[in-house]
Design a protein around this motif. Structure first.
Motif, PDB file in Angstrom:
ATOM      1  N   TYR A  20     -24.051  37.923 -15.165  1.00 47.02           N
ATOM      2  CA  TYR A  20     -23.207  37.854 -13.976  1.00 47.02           C
ATOM      3  C   TYR A  20     -21.891  37.146 -14.331  1.00 47.02           C
ATOM      4  O   TYR A  20     -21.920  36.100 -15.011  1.00 47.02           O
ATOM      5  N   PRO A  21     -20.764  37.680 -13.832  1.00 49.40           N
ATOM      6  CA  PRO A  21     -19.508  36.939 -14.016  1.00 49.40           C
ATOM      7  C   PRO A  21     -19.438  35.746 -13.039  1.00 49.40           C
ATOM      8  O   PRO A  21     -19.919  35.837 -11.900  1.00 49.40           O
ATOM      9  N   VAL A  22     -18.862  34.643 -13.494  1.00 45.37           N
ATOM     10  CA  VAL A  22     -18.683  33.455 -12.643  1.00 45.37           C
ATOM     11  C   VAL A  22     -17.213  33.395 -12.227  1.00 45.37           C
ATOM     12  O   VAL A  22     -16.332  33.156 -13.074  1.00 45.37           O
ATOM     13  N   ILE A  23     -16.981  33.647 -10.962  1.00 45.40           N
ATOM     14  CA  ILE A  23     -15.626  33.658 -10.415  1.00 45.40           C
ATOM     15  C   ILE A  23     -15.607  32.718  -9.203  1.00 45.40           C
ATOM     16  O   ILE A  23     -16.322  32.946  -8.221  1.00 45.40           O
ATOM     17  N   ILE A  24     -14.795  31.669  -9.311  1.00 46.65           N
ATOM     18  CA  ILE A  24     -14.669  30.706  -8.225  1.00 46.65           C
ATOM     19  C   ILE A  24     -13.202  30.642  -7.822  1.00 46.65           C
ATOM     20  O   ILE A  24     -12.331  30.358  -8.654  1.00 46.65           O
ATOM     21  N   ASN A  25     -13.007  30.874  -6.528  1.00 45.42           N
ATOM     22  CA  ASN A  25     -11.621  30.899  -6.021  1.00 45.42           C
ATOM     23  C   ASN A  25     -10.747  31.823  -6.873  1.00 45.42           C
ATOM     24  O   ASN A  25      -9.611  31.462  -7.252  1.00 45.42           O
TER      25      ASN A  25
END
Length: 519
Positions: free
Chosen positions: A167-172
């Motif tokens: 899973y890609p980790v994308i925050i804001n």
């Protein structure tokens, strides 16, 4: 004796029936063996389809379970903040105990965080190892970081194929990297093998294994273009070598046992085929069970067919061979002259027609022999009469010879007389010419005596006519003499060529010559 028995129609029919039964039994055995193989093929094909579906279902279920577990991690704000701040110790403190006590029990063997440039940030299954570049062999990580999308599916790793959830980790809207769960495929295959009671192995394409930096074990075997892992047995290795990967189903016999053998294609996260799952099933018990049932059916069928053929043989013997044998014996009696023999066949088929024809032939032969006997009697009588006629002809021929000799003497005498007549006629012709000359002289001397001369002239004219007629007669006699001589010569030729058997023709010729002589 043996030759006669072997050439007997009954013997030939019996031999034919025995051979027919043998061929039929062998055919039944072969047919049932083919039916058994087809049944096994159908059974194995069903097993293959069931195993394929079970594999897909289990793979899908495992991926779904991993997705849910990973989504729970992704929903942990503490974890996400620690990863965004690159706080490795905080991640270990928050996740290591759950991984060891819960996630491992789910079969998760890899729990890893990656940076956006595809380097390992943290391995919960190996915390001390981090910072290494994964770009060359971890294509799921590379694809996830590049596309910033979830990647799920199979991938070849250092220890073989595994299920990967990245899973890609994308925050804001900031991409911090990716999180990965990894599960070994072997656990899934073991559960399938236990459920279906089969053996398995995995064959991976050699070139893909090298690109994935796969660590080959001592138990792994390279066969052809594939490396087979999970300790394939020697029997399985030999079967794989004999039957390379394909979509076919193979049923083989080894060491008195029956095995089915087939391949299930294995595809990676990108839909590309990376190898095969090899399934090997022991069919001995199934084979013996099906074979026992078919054997009973085969025995029953063989016995039924044997009884049927036996009844057919008895019927053929009664209705065909026996009447034919009677007909043959009847014909032999007729050949040997036994015309008192008879035959009785009640059937109305071709054999009955044959018997009727033989009886009709016997009647015709009896009539023919009677006619021949009568003809022989008439021939003997005629021969006797001909012999008597020959004796008479010989007598008449002897008389004809005597007649011919007498005729020959008469012809010779006639020839002599003819020559004498010719000489006399020639003298008369000469005297006539002399008279004519003297008359001419008298006419010249007596011109003065006219009256006397006219009378003399008239007399001379008469004499002259007589002389001319005489000369003409002489010429005719001369021609007749010549014809007589020719006839005489012909008669001599005929006499010289005369034969006893042609006395009738000689008589005819003699009569013809007599007629000519008379003329």
């Amino acid at each position: 004796m043996l030759k006669r028995i072997m050439t007997s129609l009954k013997t030939q029919i019996i031999i034919g029936l025995v051979l027919g039964v043998s061929v039929l039994v062998l055919s039944i055995v072969w047919i049932f063996s083919q039916i058994l193989k087809e049944n096994l093929q159908i059974s194995v094909a069903k097993d293959k389809k069931a195993i394929e579906m079970n594999y897909e279902d289990r793979l899908s279920q495992r991926i779904g379970l991993l997705n849910r577990s990973l989504e729970m991690i992704m929903g942990n704000k503490t974890v996400m903040r620690a990863f965004s701040e690159r706080d490795r110790d905080a991640l270990i403190s928050e996740l290591l105990e759950d991984y060891e006590t819960k996630l491992k029990k789910q079969g998760i063997v890899q729990f890893q965080f990656h940076t956006p440039d595809n380097h390992s940030f943290l391995r919960l299954h190996q915390p001390a190892k981090f910072g290494d570049d994964l770009s060359s062999f971890r294509q799921t990580v590379v694809r996830c970081n590049a596309t910033k999308k979830q990647i799920t599916g199979l991938e070849i790793g250092k220890f073989g194929p595994g299920i990967r959830i990245v899973y890609p980790v994308i925050i804001n809207e900031i991409h911090y990297g990716s999180i990965e769960f990894g599960v070994e495929l072997e656990g899934l295959l073991k559960s399938i093998a236990e459920e279906f009671n089969v053996d398995y192995s995995i064959g991976l394409k050699t070139d893909l294994v090298k690109n994935a930096e796969f660590k080959k074990q001592e138990t792994d075997k390279e066969i052809g273009e594939y490396i087979f892992i999970y300790e394939p047995t020697e029997d399985l290795q030999e079967i794989i070598a004999k039957y390379p990967p394909s979509d076919s189903i193979h049923i083989v016999e080894r060491n008195g046992k029956m095995f089915s053998f087939f391949y299930i294609p294995m595809k990676d996260f990108d839909g590309k085929q990376i190898g095969y799952i090899v399934i090997n099933e022991d069919l001995t018990a199934v084979y013996e069970s099906k074979y026992s049932s078919l054997r009973k059916v085969g025995i029953f069928t063989t016995v039924f067919v044997g009884i049927f053929l036996l009844l057919a043989a008895l019927w053929i013997t009664r209705n065909i061979t026996t009447p034919i044998s009677k007909s043959a014996n009847f014909a032999t009696d007729i050949k040997n002259g036994n015309f008192d023999a008879t035959i009785l066949v009640k059937s109305r088929n071709e054999i009955g027609q044959l018997a009727e024809a033989l009886l009709a032939m016997k009647t015709n032969l009896v009539q023919m022999f009677d006619e021949v006997r009568k003809l022989a009697e008439r021939t003997i009588k005629a021969t006797k009469e001909i012999g008597e006629m020959i004796v008479e002809i010989q007598k008449e021929s002897a008389q004809a010879n005597n007649s011919v000799d007498s005729a020959n003497e008469s012809v010779n005498v006639g020839k002599i007389k003819t020559e004498e007549v010719e000489i006399a006629l020639n003298e008369i012709l000469g005297g006539t010419e002399k008279v004519e000359n003297e008359i001419a002289q008298l006419a010249t001397a007596s011109e003065e005596e006219s009256s006397t001369a006219r009378e003399i002239a008239h007399n001379m004219e008469v004499i002259n006519n007589v002389a001319q007629e005489t000369a003409s007669g002489i010429h005719q006699i001369a021609h007749a003499s010549e014809d007589l001589m020719r006839l005489t010569e012909n008669l001599k030729d005929m006499i010289s060529s005369f034969k006893i058997g042609r006395d009738v023709d000689v008589k005819r010729k003699l009569k013809t010559n007599e007629l000519k002589l008379k003329k």
